[in-house]
Design a protein around this motif. Structure first.
Motif, short mmCIF file in Angstrom:
data_model
loop_
_atom_site.label_atom_id
_atom_site.label_comp_id
_atom_site.label_asym_id
_atom_site.label_seq_id
_atom_site.Cartn_x
_atom_site.Cartn_y
_atom_site.Cartn_z
N ALA A 112 9.37 4.97 -15.19
CA ALA A 112 9.28 4.14 -14.04
C ALA A 112 8.84 4.50 -12.58
N SER A 113 8.34 5.82 -12.77
CA SER A 113 7.82 6.42 -11.32
C SER A 113 6.81 5.35 -10.52
N GLN A 114 5.88 4.95 -11.69
CA GLN A 114 4.53 4.57 -11.08
C GLN A 114 5.23 3.11 -10.35
N LYS A 115 6.17 2.32 -11.00
CA LYS A 115 6.54 0.94 -10.49
C LYS A 115 7.38 1.21 -9.18
N ILE A 116 8.08 2.33 -8.90
CA ILE A 116 8.83 2.77 -7.90
C ILE A 116 7.82 2.90 -6.69
N ILE A 117 6.65 3.64 -6.81
CA ILE A 117 5.67 3.87 -5.73
C ILE A 117 5.03 2.60 -5.31
N ASP A 118 4.79 1.87 -6.46
CA ASP A 118 4.00 0.74 -6.24
C ASP A 118 4.97 -0.43 -5.39
N TYR A 119 6.03 -0.48 -5.78
CA TYR A 119 7.07 -1.41 -4.97
C TYR A 119 7.10 -0.75 -3.53
N LEU A 120 7.53 0.25 -3.26
CA LEU A 120 7.42 0.81 -1.85
C LEU A 120 6.15 0.56 -1.19
N ARG A 121 5.12 0.77 -1.85
CA ARG A 121 3.58 0.67 -1.15
C ARG A 121 3.49 -0.62 -0.83
N GLN A 122 3.69 -1.63 -1.87
CA GLN A 122 3.53 -3.01 -1.52
C GLN A 122 4.37 -3.54 -0.42
N THR A 123 5.75 -2.95 -0.42
CA THR A 123 6.70 -3.39 0.70
C THR A 123 6.00 -2.93 2.00
N ALA A 124 5.33 -1.89 2.27
CA ALA A 124 4.97 -1.14 3.20
C ALA A 124 3.81 -2.12 3.55
N LEU A 125 3.03 -2.48 2.88
CA LEU A 125 1.85 -3.59 2.92
C LEU A 125 2.29 -4.82 3.41
N VAL A 126 3.24 -5.29 3.50
CA VAL A 126 3.82 -6.70 4.23
C VAL A 126 4.86 -6.42 5.27
N ALA A 127 5.54 -5.32 5.17
CA ALA A 127 6.49 -4.83 6.37
C ALA A 127 5.69 -3.74 7.05
N SER A 128 4.72 -3.78 7.56
CA SER A 128 3.96 -2.61 7.96
C SER A 128 4.70 -2.20 9.36
N TYR A 129 5.73 -2.82 9.90
CA TYR A 129 6.60 -2.43 11.11
C TYR A 129 7.84 -1.62 10.65
N ALA A 130 7.97 -1.26 9.25
CA ALA A 130 8.90 -0.42 8.96
C ALA A 130 8.40 1.01 8.39
N ASN A 131 9.31 1.88 8.69
CA ASN A 131 9.18 3.52 8.20
C ASN A 131 9.81 3.64 6.61
N LEU A 132 9.15 3.84 5.87
CA LEU A 132 9.75 4.18 4.33
C LEU A 132 9.34 5.25 4.04
N ALA A 133 10.46 5.93 3.59
CA ALA A 133 10.40 7.18 3.11
C ALA A 133 10.93 7.31 1.64
N PHE A 134 10.18 8.17 0.60
CA PHE A 134 10.77 8.31 -0.57
C PHE A 134 10.69 9.75 -0.97
N VAL A 135 11.87 10.32 -1.73
CA VAL A 135 11.74 11.61 -2.18
C VAL A 135 12.00 11.71 -3.64
N ASP A 136 11.08 12.01 -4.37
CA ASP A 136 11.20 11.90 -5.82
C ASP A 136 12.12 13.39 -6.18
N PRO A 137 12.46 13.30 -7.59
CA PRO A 137 13.30 14.41 -8.20
C PRO A 137 12.75 15.67 -8.13
N GLN A 138 11.34 15.81 -7.90
CA GLN A 138 10.70 16.91 -7.66
C GLN A 138 10.60 17.39 -6.22
N GLY A 139 11.13 16.70 -5.39
CA GLY A 139 11.15 16.97 -3.97
C GLY A 139 10.11 16.70 -3.02
#
Length: 940
Positions: free
Chosen positions: A606-633
Motif C-alpha cells: 500500500a505504500s505507493q498508494k499512500i504517497i500518491d494520495y498525499l501527493r495528489q492531496t497536496a496538488l489540490v490543497a496547495s495551501y496545506a503543509n502535509l508531512a508523512f513519516v513511513d515505518p523506516q523513519g
C-alpha cells in the motif's frame, strides 16, 4: 451542523456552542424577565388571513357585501341599443353598427330586439328605440350569487373586483346565517374568549363551539364569557346543563369554528390545542389577559403564606410547549413535568387516564434563571463583604448581589452578567433525536444571526461548519510505526498510525461519540462537502479494533487551554463508545486533534498508494503543509505553496434545469406555498418573480394554481418545460467551493514541475437539481511526468485513486478527445487534472471511487479539456517554431568551432573531478533537515 446556544462559562463569560456538544451541568443562556414585542397587533385582518390559506381550506367560504362591486357585462343587444340615439335608424344602419361591434349574427340580434319590443317600427325600414321598455337587470357574477349576495371566496381570490370596501365585507361558510367582519379588533374580551377556549373549549362537526364549565362557575366565568361573545362576535350563546355539576356554553356557528381552527390555529379537542398565534403577536397586557382567562378556566391555584402556586395540566404537547414559551415571554417563574398514563379506580370502576403535561407557576419566588454561580469569584467577593454567609453557597440570586454590592465592587465579568437581562439555566440532560422529515429548515436574522427558540426560549445562534469557521491554514502530520518487535517481520503486521492536525479541535464532551459512533456525522444537507454520513474516521478506528483488539487514543483541544485525551473502544453491538481512560493536560494555547490507533496492514503493497494520495492531496490543497513519516523513519514533506484558501461552500436550492419527476413530486408534497408563482420563487435556485412568471406562461400553468392541485400529467409536462425553458439563470457559483485557478496552478507547479501548465474553470451547471462545476488542469513536460497520459481525478478536492477506467474523466480523455487534432505527440509527457465540485457527486458505487458518466458532466469535462488542449497546442506550435530557428542558428554558428570544443572538453573533465564530493554533502544536509522535521511533528 446544528444551531448554537450561548453557554455561561465558569468565569461567567459567554461562549457559543453547538447543541450537540452540550453536556449536563452546563448553563445555557435564556432571557431573564419578560420580552415585550415591538408595536403589537391591534386587529386581525380576516381577509388577509384567508388569503394566506390554501384554496382547499377556503373552498367553503363565501364573501358577502361584494356582489355590487363586480361591474355587469352588457349583452350584445344592450350594446347595439346604445349605438342608437333618439333619431330613427334604418335596418342597414343597424346591421352596420352590429358588424362594427363584432357580432357574428347581426340579423338575429336585430330580430330579437324587434320581437322583444325594444325597437319600434316607425315606417317601412326605419326603427326607433322604445324607451319605455326596460332591459332585464344584469350582474357581474352569476345571478344566484348576486341574489344571495354570496360570492365564493376562491372566485373572489382569483378575480377580485376593481374597488373593494373592506368595511362592508362579511365572511361566512356556505349556508351560514352569520358572517365575520373583515377586521376584528384585538381586545381584552377577545383574549379572554381565546383563554377560555384553550382551557375549556372544543369544536365538533365543524360548527359546534362548546365551552364546558363547572356549575359553580355559572355566575363568574360563564357570565364573563357570554358578555365577551356578545361584545366581540355579536352572538347569543346557548347555555345548557349537561348534568348536575357541568354547564356548557354552546355557539352553533360554522364560521366562528372556522375562524378558531383555521385562522387562529386553536385546535379542536384537548389533544391538539395550541395557543393562538395572535396571543404572541399582541402587546403584553393582552397576553396577560389570555393567560389569566386560561388559569381561571383550567388552573388549580394553591395559596401559601409566602407565595402562590398555580398548576396547569394539558394532554396537548403543542399547548404545553406554547404555554411554556408564553410564560417565558411574560417573565413568569415556572417548572414543568410529565405524568405518564395510568389506571385509577373511580367509584368502583377502573378508568385509564391519559398522560398529562404539567406546568407549575410559582409567584413570589425568584426565577431559577436569575441564579448566578459565584464559585469562580468567591474570594474576591468575600474580601469585600466577609460576613455574608450567602457567599459560601454555590449560587446566589442577581437581586441579592445588586442589594449587597455596588457595581464597582463586583468583578467585571460578574458585573456584566448581573446587570444584563440574560439568565442561565443548567442542562439536566442531552438527548439526540432523529427527525422524521428529510428537510431541515434554518432561521436567519440579518447581521446578528441571533434569535430565541426552543421550549425554554434559549438564546440561539446559527452555526457553521467547524473548518470554515476556523479558517486557518492546515498543518497535517501522519506517521506509521511498526508495532512488531521484529522490524523485518513480513506484512501484513500491526502498525501504529498517528494523525495530527491544527484544526479547531473537538469539544471534550463529544469526542467519544464523534470517533466512536457510526453515523454520527451531521452533514446531510445540500452543500458541497467531503463526507456526509460520519463513517470515515469511525470505520478506520473500527477496522483497527477488529484486526488488533487495541483501543484508540484521541487527543483534542478546542479552546487552546486544556488538551483532553480519551482511550476508548467501540461497542459494536450497541454502536456506542466505551471510554477506558481519560486525562487532561495543558494545551499551551494550541488547538487541534490527534488520533493514535493500531491496525493491521500490508505497507509494502500500500505504500505507493499512500504517497500518491498525499501527493495528489497536496496538488489540490496547495495551501496545506502535509508531512508523512513511513515505518523506516523517512520523511515525505509536501510544503505549502500558497496562502490562499478556497471559499467556504454554502447551502443551496435545486436548479430547475436538472429537476426530475420524483424530485418535483417530493417538493410539492412538502411545500407550504399556495400558488405556483410563490412555489417557483421559494423552491428553485435563482428564480425570481419575473423569470417565474415567464416560465409559468411558457409551461401553460396558471400562477395562481395551487401546487398540490397539479396532476401527474401536469407534473410530467412541467418537468419537461423546466428542462426546455432557456431563460433560467445559470447556477450561482458562490454556493460551491472550487479549488480555484491560483491554488490549482500553484499545486501543479510545485508537485509536477511542468514545462507548460494551464487551468480551465467551466461555468457552473447542474444535473438532477444539483449545481456543479468542472475544473481541468493540464501539465506538459518537466521533471516529474513520464511519457504518456497521466490522469489525476478529484471530487470535492478528494483524490480518486482506484477504478480509473470506469470514471467519466477516463471516458472523455480516451473516447471523446481527438488528440491528433491538437498536435500532441502520442508519447508526450502529459498530466491532466480533473476536479468536479458539487453539492452531490454522482458516484457509481458506495465506494466513491469513480464518477458516473452523466451527460451534463461529460459535456463540461469535454469542453474544459478542449480549451486546455487549445492552449497547449499553441504552446507546442510556438515551441516547434523556435526549435527550428535554433537548429538553423546552430548549423551556421558551429562551423569552424571544432577546435574550441575539443579544448573545452578537457577543461570540463578537470572541473568534474573537483565537484565529485558535492552530492555527498547535499545528501547529508537533506538527512539532517528531515530528522529535524520528524522530531518537530512527533513532539520527541
Amino acid at each position: 451542523s446544528s444551531h448554537n446556544v450561548f453557554v455561561l462559562t465558569e468565569d461567567l463569560r459567554v461562549a457559543c456552542k453547538e447543541t450537540r456538544f452540550l453536556e449536563p451541568g452546563e448553563r445555557v443562556l435564556v432571557p431573564n424577565g419578560s420580552l415585550e414585542t415591538s408595536g403589537g397587533m391591534t386587529e386581525i385582518d380576516v381577509l388577509e388571513e384567508l388569503m394566506n390559506l390554501s384554496p382547499q381550506q377556503t373552498g367553503g367560504i363565501v364573501v358577502r357585501g361584494l356582489a355590487k362591486s363586480y361591474p355587469p357585462k352588457p349583452t350584445q343587444s344592450q350594446l347595439l341599443l346604445a349605438t342608437v340615439d333618439g333619431a330613427a335608424v334604418s335596418w342597414t344602419e343597424l346591421r352596420t353598427n352590429a358588424s362594427e361591434l363584432g357580432m357574428k349574427s347581426p340579423q338575429d340580434v336585430i330580430y330579437i330586439l324587434r320581437r322583444g319590443g325594444f325597437l319600434r317600427n316607425v315606417r317601412r325600414g326605419e326603427y326607433r328605440v322604445n324607451r319605455s321598455k326596460r332591459t332585464q337587470r344584469r350582474y357581474g357574477v352569476p345571478r344566484d350569487w348576486a341574489r344571495c349576495d354570496a360570492i365564493p371566496f376562491n372566485y373572489f381570490r382569483s378575480r377580485p373586483p376593481p374597488d373593494i370596501d373592506d368595511s362592508r365585507l362579511l365572511f361566512s361558510v356556505k349556508q351560514g346565517r352569520r358572517g365575520l367582519p373583515s377586521k376584528i379588533p384585538v381586545t381584552r374580551e377577545l383574549m379572554r374568549i381565546l383563554g377560555y377556549f384553550s382551557s375549556e373549549g372544543s369544536i365538533h362537526a365543524d360548527y359546534k363551539v362548546t365551552f364546558s364549565f363547572g356549575s359553580h362557575e355559572l355566575d363568574t366565568h360563564v357570565r364573563d364569557l357570554v358578555h365577551c361573545l356578545r361584545q366581540v362576535f355579536g352572538v347569543e350563546p346557548i347555555i345548557t346543563r349537561e348534568h348536575g355539576t357541568a354547564v356548557n356554553v354552546v355557539i352553533n356557528d360554522s364560521m366562528l369554528a372556522f375562524f378558531f381552527t383555521r385562522v387562529l390555529g386553536t385546535g379542536t379537542l384537548s389533544s391538539d390545542k395550541r395557543v393562538p398565534w395572535v396571543v404572541f403577536s399582541a402587546v403584553r397586557a393582552m397576553a396577560e389577559e389570555y393567560l389569566n382567562a386560561y388559569v381561571r378556566g383550567d388552573g388549580y391555584v394553591q395559596l401559601a403564606k409566602r407565595n402562590r402556586k398555580i398548576t396547569l395540566a394539558t394532554s396537548s404537547r403543542s399547548l404545553f410547549t406554547d404555554l411554556r414559551f408564553l410564560l417565558t415571554l411574560l417573565g413568569r417563574h415556572f417548572t414543568a413535568s410529565f405524568d405518564s398514563p395510568s389506571e385509577r379506580e373511580v367509584k368502583g370502576v377502573k378508568a385509564r387516564f391519559r398522560g398529562s403535561h404539567l406546568i407549575y407557576i410559582r409567584e413570589g419566588l425568584a426565577p431559577e434563571s436569575s441564579s448566578v454561580p459565584i464559585d469562580h469569584y468567591r474570594k474576591e467577593l468575600v474580601s469585600v463583604r466577609p460576613r455574608l454567609s450567602n457567599l459560601y453557597r454555590s449560587t446566589v440570586q442577581k437581586k441579592w448581589l445588586k442589594d449587597h454590592f455596588r457595581s464597582d465592587e463586583m468583578p467585571r465579568e460578574l458585573r456584566n452578567f448581573v446587570l444584563s437581562d440574560a439568565g442561565a439555566l443548567a442542562v439536566k440532560s442531552v438527548q439526540q433525536v432523529d427527525s422524521d422529515s428529510e428537510w431541515v429548515y434554518d432561521l436567519s436574522v440579518e447581521e446578528v444571526e441571533r434569535f430565541i427558540g426552543g421550549d425554554g426560549i434559549a438564546l440561539l445562534h446559527n452555526s457553521m461548519d467547524a473548518a470554515e469557521l476556523y479558517g486557518v491554514l492546515p498543518e497535517i502530520y501522519v506517521r506509521l510505526i511498526s508495532e512488531n518487535s521484529a522490524v523485518d517481520a513480513p506484512d501484513p503486521k500491526p502498525y501504529r498510525l498517528s494523525v495530527v492536525d491544527n484544526g479547531p479541535g473537538v469539544e471534550p464532551s463529544q469526542v467519544p461519540s464523534a470517533f466512536g459512533k457510526v453515523f454520527y456525522g451531521s452533514k446531510y444537507v445540500l452543500r458541497q462537502s467531503r463526507g456526509m454520513f460520519g463513517l470515515g474516521g469511525t470505520m478506520a478506528i473500527l477496522y483497527g479494533q477488529i484486526t488488533t483488539n487495541k483501543p484508540v487514543l484521541i487527543t483534542s483541544s478546542a479552546d487552546g487551554k486544556k488538551r483532553h485525551s480519551f482511550e476508548m473502544i467501540i461497542d459494536i453491538a450497541e454502536n456506542k463508545p466505551v471510554v477506558l481512560k481519560r486525562e487532561s493536560t495543558d494545551a499551551g494555547g494550541k488547538t487541534g486533534t490527534r488520533v493514535d490507533l493500531t491496525l493491521e496492514g500490508d505497507y509494502l503493497r500500500a505504500s505507493q498508494k499512500i504517497i500518491d494520495y498525499l501527493r495528489q492531496t497536496a496538488l489540490v490543497a496547495s495551501y496545506a503543509n502535509l508531512a508523512f513519516v513511513d515505518p523506516q523513519g523517512q520523511l515525505t514533506f509536501f510544503e505549502r505553496a500558497t496562502t490562499s484558501m478556497p471559499p467556504a461552500p454554502k447551502e443551496t436550492l435545486p436548479h430547475p434545469h436538472g429537476i426530475d419527476v420524483e424530485a418535483l413530486k417530493r417538493i410539492i408534497k412538502l411545500t407550504e406555498e399556495t400558488t405556483m408563482l410563490s412555489f417557483m420563487k421559494t423552491h428553485f435556485h435563482r428564480v425570481g418573480e419575473k423569470i417565474a412568471k415567464k416560465f409559468l406562461e411558457f409551461a401553460g400553468i396558471s400562477p395562481r394554481l395551487a401546487p398540490k392541485k397539479l396532476t401527474n400529467q401536469q407534473i410530467v409536462a412541467m418537468v419537461g418545460a423546466l428542462q426546455n425553458f432557456q431563460e433560467f439563470l445559470q447556477p450561482d457559483a458562490s454556493v460551491l467551493s472550487p479549488v480555484g485557478e491560483e491554488i490549482l496552478q500553484a499545486g501543479i507547479t510545485k508537485e509536477l514541475q511542468p514545462e507548460f501548465s494551464a487551468v480551465v474553470a467551466r461555468p457552473p451547471s447542474s444535473y438532477s437539481g444539483f449545481p456543479f462545476l468542472v475544473e481541468v488542469g493540464m501539465a506538459y513536460g518537466g521533471k516529474v511526468l513520464q511519457p504518456g497520459l497521466k490522469l489525476f481525478r478529484f471530487a470535492n478536492r478528494i483524490p480518486l485513486l482506484y477504478d480509473e477506467s470506469s470514471d467519466v474523466s477516463f471516458k472523455v480523455m480516451n473516447e471523446e478527445i481527438d488528440w491528433r487534432r491538437y498536435h500532441v505527440p502520442q508519447d508526450a509527457p502529459l498530466g491532466v487534472i480533473t476536479h468536479i465540485a458539487s453539492t452531490k457527486i454522482p458516484y457509481k458505487t458506495v465506494g466513491k471511487e469513480y464518477i458516473a458518466d452523466r451527460p451534463e458532466i461529460e459535456k463540461e469535462l469535454r469542453n474544459a479539456t478542449r480549451e486546455a488542449l487549445r492552449r497547449l497546442s499553441i504552446y507546442l506550435s510556438r515551441k516547434g517554431s523556435m526549435e527550428a530557428v535554433q537548429r538553423k542558428m546552430n548549423i551556421y554558428g558551429n562551423m569552424g568551432k571544432t577546435k574550441e570544443v575539443e579544448g573545452e572538453v578537457e577543461g570540463e573533465v578537470t572541473e568534474a573531478e573537483t565537484m565529485g564530493a558535492e552530492p555527498e554533502r547535499q545528501a547529508e544536509e537533506k538527512k539532517e533537515i528531515e530528522q529535524k522535521k520528524i522530531e518537530e511533528y512527533s513532539g520527541e
